[in-house]
Write a protein that holds these residues in place. Sequence first.
Motif, PDB file in Angstrom:
ATOM      1  N   THR A 355      23.120  44.743  20.276  1.00  0.00           N
ATOM      2  CA  THR A 355      24.306  45.074  19.489  1.00  0.00           C
ATOM      3  C   THR A 355      25.581  44.727  20.248  1.00  0.00           C
ATOM      4  OG1 THR A 355      23.078  46.883  18.444  1.00  0.00           O
ATOM      5  CG2 THR A 355      25.473  46.918  18.219  1.00  0.00           C
ATOM      6  N   ALA A 356      25.601  45.002  21.552  1.00  0.00           N
ATOM      7  CA  ALA A 356      26.774  44.668  22.365  1.00  0.00           C
ATOM      8  C   ALA A 356      27.022  43.164  22.363  1.00  0.00           C
ATOM      9  CB  ALA A 356      26.581  45.177  23.795  1.00  0.00           C
ATOM     10  N   ILE A 357      25.957  42.378  22.468  1.00  0.00           N
ATOM     11  CA  ILE A 357      26.095  40.915  22.438  1.00  0.00           C
ATOM     12  C   ILE A 357      26.652  40.459  21.093  1.00  0.00           C
ATOM     13  CG2 ILE A 357      24.787  38.752  22.414  1.00  0.00           C
ATOM     14  CD1 ILE A 357      22.915  40.060  24.508  1.00  0.00           C
ATOM     15  N   THR A 358      26.128  41.033  20.011  1.00  0.00           N
ATOM     16  CA  THR A 358      26.606  40.665  18.676  1.00  0.00           C
ATOM     17  C   THR A 358      28.087  40.971  18.506  1.00  0.00           C
ATOM     18  OG1 THR A 358      24.422  41.026  17.692  1.00  0.00           O
ATOM     19  CG2 THR A 358      26.310  41.079  16.205  1.00  0.00           C
ATOM     20  N   ILE A 359      28.489  42.177  18.873  1.00  0.00           N
ATOM     21  CA  ILE A 359      29.893  42.571  18.706  1.00  0.00           C
ATOM     22  C   ILE A 359      30.810  41.680  19.529  1.00  0.00           C
ATOM     23  CG2 ILE A 359      31.565  44.423  19.120  1.00  0.00           C
ATOM     24  CD1 ILE A 359      29.321  46.420  18.486  1.00  0.00           C
ATOM     25  N   ALA A 360      30.428  41.421  20.786  1.00  0.00           N
ATOM     26  CA  ALA A 360      31.267  40.588  21.654  1.00  0.00           C
ATOM     27  C   ALA A 360      31.422  39.178  21.087  1.00  0.00           C
ATOM     28  CB  ALA A 360      30.670  40.539  23.058  1.00  0.00           C
ATOM     29  N   LEU A 361      30.322  38.579  20.643  1.00  0.00           N
ATOM     30  CA  LEU A 361      30.392  37.236  20.088  1.00  0.00           C
ATOM     31  C   LEU A 361      31.154  37.210  18.765  1.00  0.00           C
ATOM     32  CD1 LEU A 361      26.788  35.924  20.876  1.00  0.00           C
ATOM     33  CD2 LEU A 361      28.928  35.237  21.969  1.00  0.00           C
ATOM     34  N   ASP A 362      30.953  38.250  17.928  1.00  0.00           N
ATOM     35  CA  ASP A 362      31.679  38.312  16.652  1.00  0.00           C
ATOM     36  C   ASP A 362      33.188  38.360  16.875  1.00  0.00           C
ATOM     37  OD1 ASP A 362      29.448  38.177  15.106  1.00  0.00           O
ATOM     38  OD2 ASP A 362      29.389  40.288  14.557  1.00  0.00           O
ATOM     39  N   ILE A 363      33.613  39.228  17.773  1.00  0.00           N
ATOM     40  CA  ILE A 363      35.053  39.360  18.032  1.00  0.00           C
ATOM     41  C   ILE A 363      35.627  38.055  18.576  1.00  0.00           C
ATOM     42  CG2 ILE A 363      36.759  40.549  19.464  1.00  0.00           C
ATOM     43  CD1 ILE A 363      35.018  43.060  19.243  1.00  0.00           C
ATOM     44  N   ALA A 364      34.839  37.364  19.392  1.00  0.00           N
ATOM     45  CA  ALA A 364      35.325  36.119  19.983  1.00  0.00           C
ATOM     46  C   ALA A 364      35.320  34.958  18.993  1.00  0.00           C
ATOM     47  CB  ALA A 364      34.473  35.766  21.198  1.00  0.00           C
ATOM     48  N   LEU A 365      34.362  34.929  18.063  1.00  0.00           N
ATOM     49  CA  LEU A 365      34.147  33.731  17.252  1.00  0.00           C
ATOM     50  C   LEU A 365      34.632  33.832  15.809  1.00  0.00           C
ATOM     51  CD1 LEU A 365      30.545  32.825  18.500  1.00  0.00           C
ATOM     52  CD2 LEU A 365      32.699  31.759  19.178  1.00  0.00           C
ATOM     53  N   ILE A 366      34.598  35.029  15.209  1.00  0.00           N
ATOM     54  CA  ILE A 366      34.938  35.138  13.785  1.00  0.00           C
ATOM     55  C   ILE A 366      36.377  34.738  13.476  1.00  0.00           C
ATOM     56  CG2 ILE A 366      35.253  36.770  11.872  1.00  0.00           C
ATOM     57  CD1 ILE A 366      32.719  38.179  12.785  1.00  0.00           C
ATOM     58  N   PRO A 367      37.377  35.170  14.269  1.00  0.00           N
ATOM     59  CA  PRO A 367      38.753  34.780  13.906  1.00  0.00           C
ATOM     60  C   PRO A 367      38.948  33.272  13.784  1.00  0.00           C
ATOM     61  CG  PRO A 367      38.790  36.525  15.547  1.00  0.00           C
ATOM     62  CD  PRO A 367      37.357  36.082  15.422  1.00  0.00           C
ATOM     63  N   ALA A 368      38.260  32.494  14.608  1.00  0.00           N
ATOM     64  CA  ALA A 368      38.438  31.039  14.574  1.00  0.00           C
ATOM     65  C   ALA A 368      37.444  30.342  13.655  1.00  0.00           C
ATOM     66  CB  ALA A 368      38.320  30.466  15.981  1.00  0.00           C
ATOM     67  N   HIS A 369      36.243  30.891  13.520  1.00  0.00           N
ATOM     68  CA  HIS A 369      35.183  30.170  12.813  1.00  0.00           C
ATOM     69  C   HIS A 369      34.654  30.907  11.583  1.00  0.00           C
ATOM     70  CE1 HIS A 369      35.049  27.325  16.149  1.00  0.00           C
ATOM     71  NE2 HIS A 369      35.019  28.345  16.971  1.00  0.00           N
ATOM     72  N   GLY A 370      35.165  32.087  11.270  1.00  0.00           N
ATOM     73  CA  GLY A 370      34.772  32.790  10.054  1.00  0.00           C
ATOM     74  C   GLY A 370      33.293  33.106   9.990  1.00  0.00           C
ATOM     75  N   ALA A 371      32.672  32.727   8.862  1.00  0.00           N
ATOM     76  CA  ALA A 371      31.266  33.049   8.622  1.00  0.00           C
ATOM     77  C   ALA A 371      30.354  32.413   9.665  1.00  0.00           C
ATOM     78  CB  ALA A 371      30.858  32.601   7.224  1.00  0.00           C
ATOM     79  N   LEU A 372      30.667  31.199  10.112  1.00  0.00           N
ATOM     80  CA  LEU A 372      29.836  30.552  11.138  1.00  0.00           C
ATOM     81  C   LEU A 372      29.903  31.326  12.448  1.00  0.00           C
ATOM     82  CD1 LEU A 372      28.042  28.252  12.109  1.00  0.00           C
ATOM     83  CD2 LEU A 372      30.113  26.923  12.595  1.00  0.00           C
ATOM     84  N   GLY A 373      31.075  31.823  12.818  1.00  0.00           N
ATOM     85  CA  GLY A 373      31.197  32.637  14.024  1.00  0.00           C
ATOM     86  C   GLY A 373      30.351  33.889  13.944  1.00  0.00           C
ATOM     87  N   ALA A 374      30.331  34.519  12.766  1.00  0.00           N
ATOM     88  CA  ALA A 374      29.494  35.711  12.575  1.00  0.00           C
ATOM     89  C   ALA A 374      28.022  35.370  12.701  1.00  0.00           C
ATOM     90  CB  ALA A 374      29.779  36.336  11.213  1.00  0.00           C
ATOM     91  N   ALA A 375      27.627  34.205  12.176  1.00  0.00           N
ATOM     92  CA  ALA A 375      26.224  33.783  12.273  1.00  0.00           C
ATOM     93  C   ALA A 375      25.813  33.562  13.725  1.00  0.00           C
ATOM     94  CB  ALA A 375      26.003  32.507  11.462  1.00  0.00           C
ATOM     95  N   LEU A 376      26.705  32.965  14.509  1.00  0.00           N
ATOM     96  CA  LEU A 376      26.402  32.743  15.925  1.00  0.00           C
ATOM     97  C   LEU A 376      26.324  34.066  16.683  1.00  0.00           C
ATOM     98  CD1 LEU A 376      28.698  29.642  16.538  1.00  0.00           C
ATOM     99  CD2 LEU A 376      26.190  29.661  16.455  1.00  0.00           C
ATOM    100  N   GLY A 377      27.199  35.008  16.331  1.00  0.00           N
ATOM    101  CA  GLY A 377      27.146  36.329  16.965  1.00  0.00           C
ATOM    102  C   GLY A 377      25.858  37.048  16.633  1.00  0.00           C
TER     103      GLY A 377
END
Length: 418
Positions: A355-377
């Motif tokens: 969960t910590a990995i998901t949250i960290a990646l989501d916060i880092a990637l979603i603002p710039a990449h949207g849905a794709l950033g969430a998928a990577l997180g």
Amino acid sequence: MAALTGLARGGAAGVTGATTSALAQFLLVVVVTRAFSAEQAGAFFTATALALMAAGVAKLDAGNGLVYFIARARSSDYQGISGYIRAALVPSVAVAMVATVALLPHLGLLALALPAMVAADILLAATRGFGAMRPTVLLDGMLLPAGQLLLVSVAAVVAAPGWLPVAWALPYLPVLLLAAGCLRGRVPRTRQLAGTGRELWRYTAPRSVAGAIQAVFQRLDIVIVALLGGPAQAAVYTAATRFKVVGQLANQGLAQAVQPRLVRALADGELARARELYQATTVWLVLLTWPVWLGYAALAPWLLRLLGSEYGSAAPVALVLATTMMVATACGTVDVVLTAAGHTTASLLNLVAATAITIALDIALIPAHGALGAALGWSGGMLAKNLLPLWQLHHRYGLRPFGRHSLAALRIRSWSAA
């Protein structure tokens, strides 16, 4: 071979329910995305994600605790089972009622369904503890998603987006009533034995935290996308990743069938039998889901356009989903094996890390990449969630998801409902 045959029958029932549920849920997404705007669809998907997260936390993982104690009991010990069920229900439903009050301003009438969602899940888990898969398949796997699809379709026909959450929640009530009826003939009516509640929660407490984190892990990405990217991006992400429910439900269907058998095998010190069960479920999980992931990766651009023109650009999200789920399913039901062996604290720590990995990646990637950033997180967290327990099982017990029992499992032909 007898163990594999029993597993095959129970697993077939679980996978049948999972397939039906996955299809109904995908059709529900199609109905919502075609009938309503991306903003309206995203608001609905976010609300249901919050409800499922809240219900998952309120369950306190009491259902798995019941499976553990009921599966270990012999028929002579069934006099105390009703006490375990009451000890599981009361605190879980109480937490669900608190969540209802807290979320009522945000979810409206949808929040009122939380106690029924929690109670139904716990009662169905109790039936699985007795070795019965049919109630879970018929009620949770078929009746619930079919009812949701029907009522949501009615709301779509009359163009009433405000009634979508209510339509989605109403089928939980008949599921609860029928689940209670399925248990009535199995559980002797007795007073709660002294110590049953303490015994249940001593085992379940670490899993309660893990179950809460698992519930958050499964739905948090949708909520974060809605917060950081807006409801339209949440709708695109939900639509593109809806097929992940196929892997989750297939895994769940097989896990529900194998869990009581794993508990008994490990409780009796039969490591060889546990290895046989683990490898059998893994090979069937791969055979059942990999064709879906490969097909989805190939057909994603076309399938997503069925949902609406604004969803066609989410094909990269589908590719991330398919690749990640192929790796995850190849690990098998690792967390079920780990908890069946009694390592609930290790399971909890694995979920915290994921969960910590998901949250960290989501916060880092979603603002710039949207849905794709969430998928990577989500992908990063999902890989951690499966690879960590895989390493732990190999290190502690020498268990691997594939081995000589994999071929034996393929010779089982009696896949029929239990």
